[in-house]
Design a protein around this motif. Structure first.
Motif, PDB file in Angstrom:
ATOM      1  N   SER A   1      49.578  54.666  51.431  1.00 37.62           N
ATOM      2  CA  SER A   1      49.258  55.894  50.653  1.00 37.62           C
ATOM      3  C   SER A   1      50.307  56.267  49.774  1.00 37.62           C
ATOM      4  CB  SER A   1      49.067  57.191  51.715  1.00 37.62           C
ATOM      5  OG  SER A   1      50.161  57.476  52.480  1.00 37.62           O
ATOM      6  N   ALA A   2      51.528  55.902  49.943  1.00 41.88           N
ATOM      7  CA  ALA A   2      52.532  56.229  48.850  1.00 41.88           C
ATOM      8  C   ALA A   2      52.192  55.524  47.518  1.00 41.88           C
ATOM      9  CB  ALA A   2      53.874  55.899  49.403  1.00 41.88           C
ATOM     10  N   VAL A   3      51.842  54.111  47.676  1.00 43.88           N
ATOM     11  CA  VAL A   3      51.447  53.670  46.486  1.00 43.88           C
ATOM     12  C   VAL A   3      49.930  53.919  45.982  1.00 43.88           C
ATOM     13  CG1 VAL A   3      51.033  51.002  45.942  1.00 43.88           C
ATOM     14  CG2 VAL A   3      52.988  51.488  47.511  1.00 43.88           C
ATOM     15  N   LEU A   4      49.056  53.693  46.805  1.00 47.01           N
ATOM     16  CA  LEU A   4      47.637  54.308  46.463  1.00 47.01           C
ATOM     17  C   LEU A   4      47.628  55.743  46.576  1.00 47.01           C
ATOM     18  CD1 LEU A   4      45.419  51.747  48.357  1.00 47.01           C
ATOM     19  CD2 LEU A   4      45.828  51.678  45.908  1.00 47.01           C
ATOM     20  N   ASP A   5      46.636  56.434  46.169  1.00 49.40           N
ATOM     21  CA  ASP A   5      46.526  57.930  46.550  1.00 49.40           C
ATOM     22  C   ASP A   5      46.201  58.134  47.898  1.00 49.40           C
ATOM     23  OD1 ASP A   5      43.432  59.148  46.208  1.00 49.40           O
ATOM     24  OD2 ASP A   5      44.010  57.152  45.302  1.00 49.40           O
TER      25      ASP A   5
ATOM     26  N   VAL B   1      53.420  52.856  37.066  1.00 50.02           N
ATOM     27  CA  VAL B   1      54.519  53.709  37.408  1.00 50.02           C
ATOM     28  C   VAL B   1      55.578  53.550  36.604  1.00 50.02           C
ATOM     29  CG1 VAL B   1      56.331  54.315  39.110  1.00 50.02           C
ATOM     30  CG2 VAL B   1      53.907  53.829  39.901  1.00 50.02           C
ATOM     31  N   VAL B   2      55.820  52.057  36.444  1.00 43.35           N
ATOM     32  CA  VAL B   2      57.008  51.771  35.294  1.00 43.35           C
ATOM     33  C   VAL B   2      56.675  52.165  33.991  1.00 43.35           C
ATOM     34  CG1 VAL B   2      58.300  49.920  34.411  1.00 43.35           C
ATOM     35  CG2 VAL B   2      57.922  49.871  36.898  1.00 43.35           C
ATOM     36  N   GLY B   3      55.540  51.993  33.552  1.00 47.45           N
ATOM     37  CA  GLY B   3      54.983  52.163  32.319  1.00 47.45           C
ATOM     38  C   GLY B   3      54.918  53.768  31.829  1.00 47.45           C
ATOM     39  N   HIS B   4      54.782  54.385  32.862  1.00 51.24           N
ATOM     40  CA  HIS B   4      54.771  55.960  32.944  1.00 51.24           C
ATOM     41  C   HIS B   4      56.194  56.533  32.572  1.00 51.24           C
ATOM     42  CE1 HIS B   4      53.359  60.107  33.132  1.00 51.24           C
ATOM     43  NE2 HIS B   4      54.596  60.496  34.058  1.00 51.24           N
TER      44      HIS B   4
ATOM     45  N   ALA C   1      45.152  39.962  45.238  1.00 52.47           N
ATOM     46  CA  ALA C   1      45.527  41.054  45.964  1.00 52.47           C
ATOM     47  C   ALA C   1      47.064  41.349  45.398  1.00 52.47           C
ATOM     48  CB  ALA C   1      45.853  40.799  47.450  1.00 52.47           C
ATOM     49  N   TRP C   2      47.891  40.447  45.186  1.00 54.61           N
ATOM     50  CA  TRP C   2      49.162  40.715  44.420  1.00 54.61           C
ATOM     51  C   TRP C   2      49.087  41.291  43.232  1.00 54.61           C
ATOM     52  CZ3 TRP C   2      53.663  40.973  46.840  1.00 54.61           C
ATOM     53  CH2 TRP C   2      53.936  40.368  47.905  1.00 54.61           C
ATOM     54  N   LEU C   3      48.113  41.097  42.363  1.00 52.63           N
ATOM     55  CA  LEU C   3      47.804  41.583  40.815  1.00 52.63           C
ATOM     56  C   LEU C   3      47.580  42.933  41.144  1.00 52.63           C
ATOM     57  CD1 LEU C   3      47.524  40.940  37.884  1.00 52.63           C
ATOM     58  CD2 LEU C   3      45.102  40.306  38.358  1.00 52.63           C
ATOM     59  N   GLY C   4      46.660  43.223  42.312  1.00 51.33           N
ATOM     60  CA  GLY C   4      46.330  44.743  42.304  1.00 51.33           C
ATOM     61  C   GLY C   4      47.440  45.586  42.638  1.00 51.33           C
ATOM     62  N   GLY C   5      48.494  45.201  43.344  1.00 51.62           N
ATOM     63  CA  GLY C   5      49.625  45.776  43.720  1.00 51.62           C
ATOM     64  C   GLY C   5      50.643  45.966  42.442  1.00 51.62           C
ATOM     65  N   PHE C   6      50.755  44.701  41.838  1.00 50.46           N
ATOM     66  CA  PHE C   6      51.469  44.745  40.636  1.00 50.46           C
ATOM     67  C   PHE C   6      51.005  45.617  39.459  1.00 50.46           C
ATOM     68  CE2 PHE C   6      52.266  42.756  36.236  1.00 50.46           C
ATOM     69  CZ  PHE C   6      53.657  42.795  36.476  1.00 50.46           C
ATOM     70  N   THR C   7      49.596  45.912  39.478  1.00 49.64           N
ATOM     71  CA  THR C   7      48.858  46.848  38.429  1.00 49.64           C
ATOM     72  C   THR C   7      49.498  48.117  38.768  1.00 49.64           C
ATOM     73  OG1 THR C   7      46.919  45.147  38.168  1.00 49.64           O
ATOM     74  CG2 THR C   7      46.586  47.583  37.493  1.00 49.64           C
TER      75      THR C   7
ATOM     76  N   GLY D   1      40.213  54.173  38.940  1.00 49.90           N
ATOM     77  CA  GLY D   1      40.998  53.006  38.806  1.00 49.90           C
ATOM     78  C   GLY D   1      41.271  52.312  40.176  1.00 49.90           C
ATOM     79  N   ALA D   2      42.110  53.073  40.927  1.00 50.08           N
ATOM     80  CA  ALA D   2      42.542  52.669  42.333  1.00 50.08           C
ATOM     81  C   ALA D   2      41.613  52.158  43.030  1.00 50.08           C
ATOM     82  CB  ALA D   2      43.163  54.049  42.962  1.00 50.08           C
TER      83      ALA D   2
END
Length: 175
Positions: A46-50, A169-172, A158-164, A5-6
């Motif tokens: 790397s803290a946002v993506l793996d 995280v918030v959903g989890h 690009a913003w949508l990718g970051g928002f996703t 997904g990432a």
């Protein structure tokens, strides 16, 4: 599945020339400054993506930025170090912390105590590496190539990718 997904999000952003926002923002002629800029970007990305996805993204970006193979290898070592250090303090920055987080071994905030040792280890390594940066000005690929234009909707993608990623995280945490 997380990595798939990432990488899909990253590839979509790249297809719309979203990474060009980063390459166009880098204006330095100093290899040491460039090393620090890329290292800081990598650490926090790397803290946002793996950390594996971040390493792949930053190495692709590095290939677009630096022409000289020896310098590129030197910078690549810093990218790998920064990606691993940056991924260690975030629940989804590393596969180990991701598995611990999804297994309910801690809340998001519980992983933040790893930030101080991660940043200290990374900054010390970056500082040591910056003492041995190969001399001369960087030879940027972007100066010799025709720059591709950002496609329509590229910034939005690009913003949508970051928002996703943020929503994951918030959903989890909520559900």
């Amino acid at each position: 599945f997380f990595l798939l997904g990432a990488m899909t999000i990253v590839e979509t952003v790249d297809q719309y020339q979203g990474l060009r926002i980063i390459t166009d923002s880098i204006k330095t002629k100093s290899k040491v400054k460039l090393l620090w800029i890329l290292a800081i970007l990598t650490f926090f990305m790397s803290a946002v993506l793996d950390n594996l996805t971040t390493t792949i993204v930053m190495l692709a970006l590095l290939r677009k930025l630096i022409d000289d193979k020896q310098t590129r290898w030197f910078f690549a070592s810093m990218i790998v170090i920064a990606a691993n250090a940056g991924g260690a303090w975030s629940p989804f920055g590393d596969i180990t912390t991701l598995m611990a987080w999804t297994a309910g071994k801690g809340e998001f905030a519980d992983f933040l105590f790893l930030f101080v040792p991660s940043i200290l280890g990374w900054v010390l390594t970056a500082w040591l590496l910056s003492l041995f940066v190969p001399g001369g000005e960087p030879h940027f690929n972007v100066e010799t190539e025709k720059k591709p234009e950002i496609k329509d909707g590229g910034i939005a993608v690009a913003w949508l990718g970051g928002f996703t990623i943020f929503i994951a995280v918030v959903g989890h945490q909520i559900f």
